[in-house]
Design an enzyme around this catalytic site. Structure first.
Site, PDB file in Angstrom:
ATOM      1  N   GLU A 179      14.001  51.562  10.181  1.00 32.57           N
ATOM      2  CA  GLU A 179      14.515  50.628   9.192  1.00 32.57           C
ATOM      3  C   GLU A 179      15.114  51.364   7.990  1.00 32.57           C
ATOM      4  O   GLU A 179      14.917  50.968   6.835  1.00 32.57           O
ATOM      5  CB  GLU A 179      13.422  49.646   8.764  1.00 32.57           C
ATOM      6  CG  GLU A 179      12.903  48.793   9.917  1.00 32.57           C
ATOM      7  CD  GLU A 179      11.931  47.714   9.488  1.00 32.57           C
ATOM      8  OE1 GLU A 179      11.914  46.652  10.120  1.00 32.57           O
ATOM      9  OE2 GLU A 179      11.188  47.943   8.508  1.00 32.57           O
ATOM     10  N   GLU A 254      11.815  44.959  17.240  1.00 31.53           N
ATOM     11  CA  GLU A 254      10.620  44.304  16.697  1.00 31.53           C
ATOM     12  C   GLU A 254      10.855  42.797  16.716  1.00 31.53           C
ATOM     13  O   GLU A 254      11.642  42.275  15.922  1.00 31.53           O
ATOM     14  CB  GLU A 254      10.299  44.785  15.276  1.00 31.53           C
ATOM     15  CG  GLU A 254       9.857  46.235  15.203  1.00 31.53           C
ATOM     16  CD  GLU A 254       9.410  46.667  13.807  1.00 31.53           C
ATOM     17  OE1 GLU A 254       9.302  45.787  12.912  1.00 31.53           O
ATOM     18  OE2 GLU A 254       9.173  47.868  13.604  1.00 31.53           O
TER      19      GLU A 254
END
Length: 610
Positions: A179, A254
């Protein structure tokens, strides 16, 4: 490059197989391909340190029973290099054994060894000692950080690169950074990341993952872009195509079936019905998925992280990482598990039959605890470190746990004691008598105290409640009293710091049946079992602290909830005598402790925060 094409030939030795079976794995413009055929990864995220090593295989068998074909896991830097240059890949930290166990169970692995992991984990996975290096800046091109990063990844590579598909293992893909687009957009830094991984031996498929809005910033051309937190197939495909020259394949790195908990808030639950249609659409569209979390487990020891998205609040996370996941904290199938299993079964090849779901694990109640010994923490203080001003945990070369700060001054006065930038929770004593609580979470950094005549000793017991794991305050993660202490505006000097990491409870000196009147207490006791099983310690009447059973740290408890019980895995219990140690900070006179056969994660009352 017109075509993103990675090929790997490897030998997979399946459990019980007497011959070698060759496989190929590759990525083309639209699909993952296994043995030349489209392969849809249905991956289950679960983390080896959050599961007792002896239970890894059971959790993986449960994953297969839900239709999972791949396991996703982070790799945790602060576990594997707890001190600079000292590496640990043993016991529950043996990530290579975790990956091999998955292979023996016929499962593939997606590996996520980015030095930064978030994961609701202490400092986002970074070791505390990085903050001791003057000028070091994590997630940057700062030379000290890059050197520490490279040193660590090279050690990870020694453990895991041989288990890539390119070398006969079951690791299909490896994640580079995590991320990163939510942090910055430095493509040169990402390219350095990529080269560090390749130099460490990770020569297969490398990828990045980012939330939808940050994919462009967090991806490096040439690395496969995955997306987090998107459930709409067309939206997800559009994001990937936009950042991958109009091509696929498509992977939700995710996909969240629920959420995690932090202290002082309600336990997060979301009905499975809200996810069924999502999961069905994603799988029907041929998109690969990693379920975060399939099984959360428990964040034991002092390894929980904390939310702090801006400077206005601080939210340390609970030890239970139940996550309302399909597999509960103890590894049992939930209703969500069964409903997801039905959806996944619809999308499997016609000839694939799912294994039966194993029955729920046996639970027991522990008989009454017999406390034989106790000691006040004030009676077991180590040799102090002296300083004019308070030192942080990092200054004291201490990663986690507690520090007692002490100063003496002339008494016979009163005033407002103020601790500037307390990290994170403190109990204040004057001449051994408790005065009150200071708490970063409540934004309470001061209290009114009275000093008796003569010499007065001020003690401030400080707990590191978990370093921030996500957001802009990741670089503001030092612990303890990080600035100064004042009394009525006058700065207090000449401090003694007593380091109490509680990383070796075997060295604690106990007294027989000691009565402790005030302050933190450590109690030691035993209980006997005729049979073993999972159980839960009921901590709802206790105040705040942590528990060890047979030397294993179970995690933290705090009466404010939502977590009211501590999970005790069957793997850490034994027939006959078992040892238990409790560190209690707020209720030193409490002795009664019971167990339950199920967890309690309730809605807390913020008014009860002591």
């Amino acid at each position: 490059m017109n075509r993103c094409f990675f090929t790997a030939i490897f030998i997979l030795l399946t459990a019980g197989s007497s011959f070698a079976q060759q496989h190929s794995f590759m990525i083309n413009d639209t699909s993952f391909l296994l043995d030349g055929k489209p392969f849809q990864m249905i991956s289950a995220e679960m983390h080896y340190p959050r599961i007792p090593r002896a239970a890894w295989r059971q959790r993986m068998k449960m994953a297969k029973a839900m239709g999972i074909n791949t396991i996703g896991t982070y790799v945790f830097w602060n576990l594997h290099e707890p001190e600079k240059g000292k590496y640990d890949f043993s016991g529950n930290n043996d990530i290579a054994a975790f990956v091999r166990t998955a292979q023996e169970e016929g499962l593939w692995v997606v590996l996520r060894p980015s030095p930064y992991i978030c994961a609701e984990w202490e400092f986002g996975g970074y070791p505390y000692w990085l903050q001791k290096e003057k000028g070091l800046v994590v997630r940057s091109r700062e030379p000290q950080y890059l050197q520490a990063y490279e040193n660590y990844i090279s050690q990870v590579g020694k453990q895991l690169a041989p288990l890539m598909v390119t070398h006969g293992g079951n690791i299909l893909m490896v994640q580079v950074e995590n991320e990163y687009g939510s942090w910055s957009d430095d493509k040169t830094y990402l390219d350095i990341n990529k080269k560090i991984f390749i130099n460490a031996g990770f020569d297969g498929v490398l990828y990045t993952c980012d939330p939808a809005k940050d994919v462009a910033k967090g991806n490096l051309p040439g690395l496969f872009p995955a997306v987090n937190g998107v459930s709409d197939p067309e939206k997800m495909k559009a994001i990937v195509r936009k950042n991958n020259n109009g091509k696929g394949p498509f992977y939700i790195a995710e996909w969240y079936p629920a959420w995690f908990d932090w202290w002082g808030e309600q336990h997060h639950t979301v009905p499975a019905a809200e996810y069924i249609a999502q999961l069905d659409r994603i799988l029907a569209a041929g998109i690969s998925i990693n379920m975060y979390m399939f099984h959360g487990g428990t964040t034991r020891g002092f390894m929980n992280g904390a939310n702090c998205y801006d400077t206005s609040f601080y939210q340390p996370q609970t030890s239970s990482y139940d996550y309302d996941a399909p597999l509960d904290e103890a590894g049992n199938a939930t209703s969500k598990f069964m409903q997801f299993r039905s959806v996944i079964a619809k999308h499997l090849p016609r000839d694939q039959v799912l294994p039966d779901v194993p029955p729920a694990k046996k639970t027991i109640e522990i008989p009454a605890i017999q406390w034989q010994r106790a000691t006040s923490v004030f009676d077991i203080l180590p040799k102090p470190t002296l300083s004019k001003t308070p030192l942080t945990f990092e200054d004291l070369d201490q990663a986690y746990g507690y520090v007692l700060y002490r100063t003496t001054l002339s008494g016979n006065r009163s005033g407002l004691l103020k601790i500037k930038e307390l990290r994170d929770y403190g109990i204040v004593f004057v001449n051994g008598e408790k005065q009150g609580i200071v708490d970063r979470m409540q934004k309470k950094d001061s209290l009114f105290i009275k000093l008796p005549a003569g010499t007065a000793t001020i003690d401030i017991w400080v707990e590191n409640m978990g370093r921030i794991n996500f957001g802009p305050n990741l670089l503001k993660n030092k612990k303890g009293i990080t600035e100064k202490v004042t009394l009525d505006g006058q700065e207090l000097k000449d401090w003694k710091m007593f380091s109490l990491p509680f990383d070796n409870i075997s060295s604690i000196r106990f007294a027989e049946n000691k009565t402790v009147h005030d302050g933190p207490v450590v109690r030691k006791g035993t209980f006997s079992l005729e049979e073993t099983g999972d159980t839960y310690l009921d901590m709802s009447s206790w105040g705040k602290g942590c528990v060890w059973i047979n030397g294993h740290h179970l995690g933290r408890y705090w009466q404010i909830g939502p977590q009211q019980t501590l999970y005790v895995p069957v793997e850490w219990l034994k027939k006959g005598k078992n040892d238990i140690v409790v560190l209690e900070l707020l209720k030193p006179g409490l002795e009664e402790l019971h167990s339950l056969e199920r967890p309690v994660l309730n809605r807390p009352s913020m008014a009860r925060i002591p």
